[in-house]
Design a protein around this motif. Structure first.
Motif, PDB file in Angstrom:
ATOM      1  N   LEU A   1     -21.429 -13.290  22.178  1.00 47.39           N
ATOM      2  CA  LEU A   1     -21.661 -14.800  21.968  1.00 47.39           C
ATOM      3  C   LEU A   1     -20.500 -15.860  22.614  1.00 47.39           C
ATOM      4  CD1 LEU A   1     -23.346 -14.830  18.365  1.00 47.39           C
ATOM      5  CD2 LEU A   1     -24.590 -15.543  20.562  1.00 47.39           C
ATOM      6  N   ILE A   2     -19.326 -15.255  22.292  1.00 46.77           N
ATOM      7  CA  ILE A   2     -18.163 -15.956  22.716  1.00 46.77           C
ATOM      8  C   ILE A   2     -18.326 -16.155  24.263  1.00 46.77           C
ATOM      9  CG2 ILE A   2     -15.800 -15.780  23.282  1.00 46.77           C
ATOM     10  CD1 ILE A   2     -15.308 -14.633  20.271  1.00 46.77           C
ATOM     11  N   VAL A   3     -18.655 -14.851  24.883  1.00 47.69           N
ATOM     12  CA  VAL A   3     -18.656 -15.056  26.642  1.00 47.69           C
ATOM     13  C   VAL A   3     -19.703 -15.890  26.969  1.00 47.69           C
ATOM     14  CG1 VAL A   3     -19.385 -13.494  28.442  1.00 47.69           C
ATOM     15  CG2 VAL A   3     -17.794 -12.538  26.521  1.00 47.69           C
ATOM     16  N   LYS A   4     -20.761 -15.981  26.206  1.00 48.72           N
ATOM     17  CA  LYS A   4     -21.827 -16.963  26.751  1.00 48.72           C
ATOM     18  C   LYS A   4     -21.414 -18.225  26.411  1.00 48.72           C
ATOM     19  CE  LYS A   4     -26.800 -18.061  25.483  1.00 48.72           C
ATOM     20  NZ  LYS A   4     -27.964 -17.490  24.674  1.00 48.72           N
ATOM     21  N   GLY A   5     -20.817 -18.605  25.485  1.00 54.28           N
ATOM     22  CA  GLY A   5     -20.221 -19.957  25.182  1.00 54.28           C
ATOM     23  C   GLY A   5     -19.315 -20.460  26.259  1.00 54.28           C
ATOM     24  N   ILE A   6     -18.349 -19.266  26.619  1.00 57.44           N
ATOM     25  CA  ILE A   6     -17.354 -19.983  27.615  1.00 57.44           C
ATOM     26  C   ILE A   6     -18.047 -19.857  28.940  1.00 57.44           C
ATOM     27  CG2 ILE A   6     -15.409 -18.879  28.831  1.00 57.44           C
ATOM     28  CD1 ILE A   6     -14.292 -17.546  26.493  1.00 57.44           C
ATOM     29  N   ARG A   7     -18.863 -19.040  29.235  1.00 59.54           N
ATOM     30  CA  ARG A   7     -19.698 -19.093  30.857  1.00 59.54           C
ATOM     31  C   ARG A   7     -20.363 -20.382  30.675  1.00 59.54           C
ATOM     32  NH1 ARG A   7     -23.433 -14.002  33.152  1.00 59.54           N
ATOM     33  NH2 ARG A   7     -23.541 -15.160  35.248  1.00 59.54           N
ATOM     34  N   PHE A   8     -21.003 -20.682  29.903  1.00 59.19           N
ATOM     35  CA  PHE A   8     -21.888 -22.004  29.981  1.00 59.19           C
ATOM     36  C   PHE A   8     -20.879 -23.182  30.120  1.00 59.19           C
ATOM     37  CE2 PHE A   8     -23.749 -25.690  27.846  1.00 59.19           C
ATOM     38  CZ  PHE A   8     -24.872 -25.983  28.626  1.00 59.19           C
ATOM     39  N   SER A   9     -19.652 -23.340  29.359  1.00 58.26           N
ATOM     40  CA  SER A   9     -18.971 -24.479  29.383  1.00 58.26           C
ATOM     41  C   SER A   9     -18.281 -24.453  30.951  1.00 58.26           C
ATOM     42  CB  SER A   9     -18.171 -24.386  28.337  1.00 58.26           C
ATOM     43  OG  SER A   9     -17.282 -25.504  28.417  1.00 58.26           O
ATOM     44  N   LEU A  10     -17.800 -23.465  31.419  1.00 53.91           N
ATOM     45  CA  LEU A  10     -17.267 -23.371  32.703  1.00 53.91           C
ATOM     46  C   LEU A  10     -18.069 -23.591  33.827  1.00 53.91           C
ATOM     47  CD1 LEU A  10     -14.784 -20.347  32.224  1.00 53.91           C
ATOM     48  CD2 LEU A  10     -14.271 -22.623  31.942  1.00 53.91           C
ATOM     49  N   GLU A  11     -19.306 -23.288  33.588  1.00 57.54           N
ATOM     50  CA  GLU A  11     -20.290 -23.594  34.844  1.00 57.54           C
ATOM     51  C   GLU A  11     -20.851 -24.872  34.816  1.00 57.54           C
ATOM     52  OE1 GLU A  11     -22.656 -19.096  35.140  1.00 57.54           O
ATOM     53  OE2 GLU A  11     -23.486 -20.579  33.930  1.00 57.54           O
ATOM     54  N   GLN A  12     -20.894 -25.477  33.542  1.00 59.95           N
ATOM     55  CA  GLN A  12     -20.744 -26.998  33.328  1.00 59.95           C
ATOM     56  C   GLN A  12     -19.865 -27.615  34.254  1.00 59.95           C
ATOM     57  OE1 GLN A  12     -24.416 -26.810  32.265  1.00 59.95           O
ATOM     58  NE2 GLN A  12     -23.614 -28.740  31.550  1.00 59.95           N
ATOM     59  N   ASP A  13     -18.761 -27.136  34.415  1.00 54.58           N
ATOM     60  CA  ASP A  13     -17.714 -27.813  35.207  1.00 54.58           C
ATOM     61  C   ASP A  13     -17.696 -27.412  36.705  1.00 54.58           C
ATOM     62  OD1 ASP A  13     -16.858 -28.978  33.054  1.00 54.58           O
ATOM     63  OD2 ASP A  13     -14.892 -28.209  33.023  1.00 54.58           O
ATOM     64  N   GLY A  14     -18.877 -26.686  37.008  1.00 55.56           N
ATOM     65  CA  GLY A  14     -18.809 -26.019  38.645  1.00 55.56           C
ATOM     66  C   GLY A  14     -18.309 -24.772  38.872  1.00 55.56           C
ATOM     67  N   MET A  15     -17.661 -24.094  37.752  1.00 64.95           N
ATOM     68  CA  MET A  15     -17.008 -22.754  38.264  1.00 64.95           C
ATOM     69  C   MET A  15     -18.149 -21.708  38.309  1.00 64.95           C
ATOM     70  SD  MET A  15     -13.869 -23.129  35.660  1.00 64.95           S
ATOM     71  CE  MET A  15     -12.922 -24.596  35.613  1.00 64.95           C
ATOM     72  N   GLU A  16     -17.762 -20.635  39.050  1.00 65.40           N
ATOM     73  CA  GLU A  16     -18.632 -19.353  39.225  1.00 65.40           C
ATOM     74  C   GLU A  16     -17.881 -18.594  38.088  1.00 65.40           C
ATOM     75  OE1 GLU A  16     -18.875 -17.777  42.879  1.00 65.40           O
ATOM     76  OE2 GLU A  16     -19.768 -19.473  43.766  1.00 65.40           O
ATOM     77  N   VAL A  17     -18.811 -17.884  37.300  1.00 68.40           N
ATOM     78  CA  VAL A  17     -18.371 -17.116  36.011  1.00 68.40           C
ATOM     79  C   VAL A  17     -19.107 -15.733  36.118  1.00 68.40           C
ATOM     80  CG1 VAL A  17     -18.168 -16.721  33.593  1.00 68.40           C
ATOM     81  CG2 VAL A  17     -18.030 -19.033  34.617  1.00 68.40           C
TER      82      VAL A  17
END
Length: 229
Positions: A13-29
């Motif tokens: 769940l932590i990974v999913k939350g971080i991934r979603f937030s970083l991808e919103q900023d245009g990063m590849e995760v």
């Protein structure tokens, strides 16, 4: 190009939350859920930064960081338990560049990532004008970011190289720990001067014939550190 981040944590769940937030900023995760999987991905891919939890199955975050430092200088931010200073110190000791305590605010995570990226990008244009440093049997190729001592190549992390380069460029100049922290990590770095002490110790272990009697990086007691051969 989009920045590519590897997030390593066994809490999905932590990974999913971080991934979603970083991808919103245009990063590849990319994601990994244990230490062995993390190392496999680091060897197979190029990352701009790694978010690495301390407590992982198979290999701990410390072990992952220690092993990846044998072949990569990618910035590593460790995720540590709240208030556990020993985890923070050990993380730096094993080659991490920064740490964030759990539970964390995702905005803080993104701010730390962006700060590290800014510091990394600032160094790129300078590479063309940097020179080779030859001091005794120490040879630094500042553009290629390579160090040789007595003909043997020494593998340094990015921060270890930056510290040595700064001091070797200005031999006999004594730098306070605060000065080194600001010059190498940046004024926006939230850590303290223990970070400098840990990195100096690791640097000496790699470059000094006898770390307890330094040949290159010396201590001016009560003041700071300086380079001299």
């Amino acid at each position: 190009m989009a920045q590519r981040i590897l997030v390593v944590d066994d809490e999905k769940l932590i990974v999913k939350g971080i991934r979603f937030s970083l991808e919103q900023d245009g990063m590849e995760v990319d994601c990994a859920y244990d230490g062995e999987e993390a190392l496999e991905k680091i060897r197979a891919n190029e990352y701009d930064l790694i978010l690495l939890d301390v407590m992982l199955p198979k290999l701990s975050g410390f072990e992952v960081c220690q092993q990846l430092r044998e072949f990569s200088s990618v910035p590593v931010v460790m995720l540590t338990a709240k208030g556990d200073d020993m985890d923070k110190i050990l993380g730096l000791d094993y080659g991490a560049d920064d740490y964030i305590t759990k539970p964390f605010n995702i905005l803080e995570v993104k701010a730390r990532i962006k700060a590290i990226m800014r510091r990394t990008k600032k160094k790129e244009p300078e590479k063309e004008t940097r020179r080779v440093i030859d001091k005794g049997d120490l040879h630094m190729d500042c553009e290629g970011r390579r160090l040789n001592i007595a003909g043997k190549e020494i593998n340094l992390t990015a921060k270890e190289f930056d510290l040595l380069e700064l001091m070797a460029t200005n031999p006999n100049r004594v730098y306070s720990r605060d000065h080194l922290l600001n010059a190498v990590w940046g004024y926006d770095y939230p850590g303290d001067v223990r970070t400098v002490d840990v990195h100096i110790r690791r640097l000496r272990e790699k470059i000094e014939p006898n770390p307890s009697e330094p040949k290159y990086v010396h201590t001016k007691w009560g003041v700071g550190y300086y380079f001299n051969v």
